[in-house]
Design a protein around this motif. Structure first.
Motif, PDB file in Angstrom:
ATOM      1  N   CYS A  65       3.777   1.854   3.313  1.00 47.58           N
ATOM      2  CA  CYS A  65       4.708   0.767   3.664  1.00 47.58           C
ATOM      3  C   CYS A  65       6.105   1.218   4.023  1.00 47.58           C
ATOM      4  O   CYS A  65       6.742   0.628   4.889  1.00 47.58           O
ATOM      5  CB  CYS A  65       4.825  -0.204   2.507  1.00 47.58           C
ATOM      6  N   ASP A 125       9.220   3.382  -1.538  1.00 47.74           N
ATOM      7  CA  ASP A 125       9.758   2.022  -1.440  1.00 47.74           C
ATOM      8  C   ASP A 125      10.086   1.377  -2.777  1.00 47.74           C
ATOM      9  O   ASP A 125      10.349   0.181  -2.833  1.00 47.74           O
ATOM     10  CB  ASP A 125       8.846   1.120  -0.602  1.00 47.74           C
ATOM     11  N   VAL A 152      12.226  -3.498  -0.744  1.00 45.31           N
ATOM     12  CA  VAL A 152      11.510  -3.595   0.528  1.00 45.31           C
ATOM     13  C   VAL A 152      10.164  -4.279   0.366  1.00 45.31           C
ATOM     14  O   VAL A 152       9.606  -4.795   1.323  1.00 45.31           O
ATOM     15  CB  VAL A 152      11.329  -2.220   1.207  1.00 45.31           C
ATOM     16  N   LYS A 153       9.632  -4.260  -0.841  1.00 52.74           N
ATOM     17  CA  LYS A 153       8.431  -5.031  -1.110  1.00 52.74           C
ATOM     18  C   LYS A 153       8.782  -6.154  -2.081  1.00 52.74           C
ATOM     19  O   LYS A 153       9.634  -5.979  -2.948  1.00 52.74           O
ATOM     20  CB  LYS A 153       7.367  -4.152  -1.770  1.00 52.74           C
ATOM     21  N   HIS A 210       4.835   3.952  -5.734  1.00 48.57           N
ATOM     22  CA  HIS A 210       5.061   4.195  -4.322  1.00 48.57           C
ATOM     23  C   HIS A 210       6.557   4.539  -4.219  1.00 48.57           C
ATOM     24  O   HIS A 210       7.400   3.655  -4.057  1.00 48.57           O
ATOM     25  CB  HIS A 210       4.714   2.952  -3.507  1.00 48.57           C
ATOM     26  N   GLY A 229       0.816  -1.202   0.000  1.00 47.36           N
ATOM     27  CA  GLY A 229       0.000   0.000   0.000  1.00 47.36           C
ATOM     28  C   GLY A 229       0.845   1.245   0.000  1.00 47.36           C
ATOM     29  O   GLY A 229       2.022   1.226  -0.373  1.00 47.36           O
ATOM     30  N   ASN A 283       8.284   0.787  -5.489  1.00 50.90           N
ATOM     31  CA  ASN A 283       7.266  -0.101  -6.064  1.00 50.90           C
ATOM     32  C   ASN A 283       6.494   0.680  -7.137  1.00 50.90           C
ATOM     33  O   ASN A 283       5.836   1.667  -6.840  1.00 50.90           O
ATOM     34  CB  ASN A 283       6.333  -0.556  -4.936  1.00 50.90           C
TER      35      ASN A 283
END
Lengths: 453, 453
Positions: A151, A369, B181-182, A366, A148, A371
């Motif tokens: 994170c 992080d 991190v993800k 995101h 999400g 993503n």
């Protein structure tokens, strides 16, 4: 007796074979659909319902697809011909809240947003914050290992679950994990279940690790850039400067334009890319000031607000990306993740793939992080092979940059053909064999994650 | 050729059969010792050394015990007759530090404190903070799923590892996890390896998740209480009040007295129990003030300092507990964890067990996360059965209170007979079968964790 007859015999009205329900169970929100209708939908209301269903499925060798709210983006809950759909959506109780121990016990069908509304009364919250939180279940969040917007600061589902009650394919129930924040007895099967996408068992309960509500006023920043590379570099610079925003979202020019169109806002200047950043906690204002300075130094045109209403309005622009793109056609939402420093390089790869394949790939990220969600838009229900070819290059580029093909949506049906490429054949085979320890007949979510198993 | 001859042939001087090395490998710091000397110690210097050793072990069906610094407290690295000791202590390089991506790549033999000293130059740190950090390796921290003093605020090892390179029993190497991190591709085998105590494979490398160094001055508080129940309630009240200290340690009267004796400090008033609390970060002073108020309201006699030297002196009293108790005899350090609100009840159980068994059980607790270390002190090398009987009651009491028999030290050899009681037979058997997927012959750390397997 057939599996369906036995289900009706034992579960009565919980067994649903209406055309509407069967049709709905063929698809999630990925834009992908199974080849045909499943056998039946069982609306489980208790652990006992789940166990009975699985015993019948095991005895008859019938495939089972577990389903929560059906909001997945990888086809992981899509059910096809001959399969039983086991829905845990009605198992949605908040069983226990312990603010003193910072834990809650829930059933899997509770919606993420409903849970947090109820936890707020106790001054606590569950941090995982998928963009789908208003419509997605905690069980589904656990099954996919969801992420999400929050994170980078507050962690993913994996960081926020202490234990899981799991019903195995043969109907036995295991209680995995702990009610304590520390605990190392044997193998960590709780973590193994998180993100296992329905292949290991059915999550019928979870003990969640909570946080105290964050105090103080949040600050919200938007920064406009003239190029996506500059915005990505600026976001990487924020992380590299050692400041931890709660949210840091990047919208590329195509996404931003689509949202402005949807919301009826004035069109942004051509090529404008936007970062939306939120800080919270006791140092919210100080952090926001430092972030604004980093973004300005990186060429951003920065605005900042401490007004919560205005802050929500700015964030709602980001939250409108998916509806805005869905208005343009069927979307395939991709989900690569790369180390934060590689974000600018990943955006270059996306631009290259757009050029080579003659496609537009509106992308949001995101950015805190690493993503990225590149979106492919097409006509009709089936993802065209030309788009899979572009997606294939996208995945390989992410892996080459030290990344992964899915940061938070999961492998499901849509990405299973790329899984071995990332894991390597040895690890792929080992993982497949672990699923067989849990489910020797392989009746649970057949063909998902591990393509030919 | 025998296993030993083949090891010598392939690994030459890395193979050590000196009496001193073999003898040292029989024991860790648990006070427990294997029945006799192992076959040889292999001092691996590379992944290739590890792979060669494991291929020879697999081909000859020889047991292998992996060992780092030997600081474990559950007998997990104790090696016995016929076994090869595979030491990764010399594989201690810091391979890569990426402050921008908040990650580091390390070899398993690097000491926790050495790693953090080197990371500090980059403004980052690795949060796991076992009390043994000066002498324990990161590989050992991963194998046991270690905790420490800072866990309630900064997490345990499980929260701080992105990926692990694992050599299987047959010598193949798998790269598990991500640099992002993800990442949710397939099953989370990285988490499964953390805390697996050498049963799944040999950790030869790890990608660690780092944090920025915490800014601002820390505050340190001590509070004296006249009874352990009052101190435990006060600690629970701090958590329940929604304040998160970085450290919150409880020393019962016997532990405190032993430390004062060891350090030559004036004896505390009889029965005095002490809490030592540290706050850090931007709200350190404000948090400390609020904590002091809670402790005072709970009957504590509170002192507070912002002076870092005095703060370290106060914490060093807590860090001296183990040497202080070791000065009294051989210690068996237990490691139960309970939900934070159950700490007072757990202390009552300990007092009851002391009475019933006529024992003294000096206890310290990581009071911020409900992890207690009750210590049994005895003469000689073998834990007497009378002490195991008391420990047995201790474990059952912890489980009854919603807790676990080991919060951070692991099961190893010493607690394997209680494991099935906590997991249940079904889960115990499932876990055992998962280890067989990784290690079909069962040559890795035989008899550890899963008693008869």
């Amino acid at each position: 007796m057939t599996a369906l007859a036995r289900l009706r015999d034992e579960l009565g009205e919980a067994v649903d074979t209406t055309a509407e329900s069967l049709e709905a169970a063929r698809a999630d929100r990925s834009g992908h659909r199974s080849p045909g209708r499943p056998l039946a939908v069982v609306h489980a209301r208790s652990v006992d319902d789940v166990q009975r269903t699985l015993r019948i499925a095991s005895a008859t060798g019938t495939g089972v697809v577990v389903r929560g709210a059906g909001t997945g983006l990888a086809g992981g809950a899509n059910a096809g011909p001959g399969e039983i759909v086991l829905s845990t959506a009605l198992m949605n109780r908040l069983v226990e809240v312990r603010p003193d121990d910072l834990l809650a016990v829930v059933e899997p069908g509770i919606l993420n947003a409903d849970l947090n509304a109820r936890l707020a009364e106790h001054g606590v919250w569950w941090a995982p914050d998928p963009a789908s939180r208003d419509i997605s279940t905690v069980g589904g969040n656990i099954a996919t290992g969801a992420g999400g917007l929050l994170c980078a600061k507050y962690g993913v589902v994996r960081d926020a679950v202490l234990g899981v009650d799991l019903v195995l394919a043969d109907g036995r129930m295991l209680r995995l994990g702990h009610r304590t924040v520390k605990g190392v007895t044997g193998l960590d099967l709780t973590s193994l279940v998180i993100g296992s996408e329905g292949r290991l068992g059915v999550v019928v309960g979870a003990t969640l690790k909570l946080r105290r509500l964050v105090k103080g006023d949040a600050c919200t920043i938007t920064a406009s850039f003239s190029a996506v590379g500059a915005a990505a570099s600026a976001a990487s610079s924020v992380t590299a400067a050692g400041i931890q925003p709660a949210i840091m979202e990047l919208m590329d020019a195509r996404s931003l334009r689509a949202v402005h169109d949807l919301l009826g806002l004035a069109a942004p200047p051509a090529g404008t890319v936007q970062l939306t950043v939120r800080t919270d906690g006791p140092a919210a204002r100080e952090d926001a000031g430092r972030i604004a300075a980093v973004l300005t130094a990186n060429g951003g045109d920065v605005t900042m607000t401490e007004d919560p209403v205005e802050g929500e309005r700015l964030l709602s622009i980001r939250r409108s990306v998916h509806p805005a793109l869905a208005a343009l056609g069927t979307t395939l939402i991709e989900d690569v993740a790369v180390p934060r420093s590689a974000m600018p390089a990943m955006f270059e790869e996306i631009a290259r793939i757009e050029r080579v394949h003659g496609l537009q790939i509106p992308t949001v990220a995101h950015a805190g992080d690493g993503n990225l969600h590149p979106n492919f838009i097409f006509e009709g229900e089936e993802v065209p092979e030309s788009i899979w070819a572009a997606a294939d290059e996208l995945f390989r580029a992410a892996i080459r940059l030290g990344g992964t093909l899915t940061g938070e949506h999961g492998v499901g049906e849509l990405k299973s053909r790329w899984l071995a490429e990332e894991l390597g054949d040895d690890q792929w085979e080992l993982q497949r064999r672990i699923t067989r320890v849990f489910d020797p007949q392989g009746i649970l979510n057949r063909g998902k994650v591990f393509a030919d198993a």
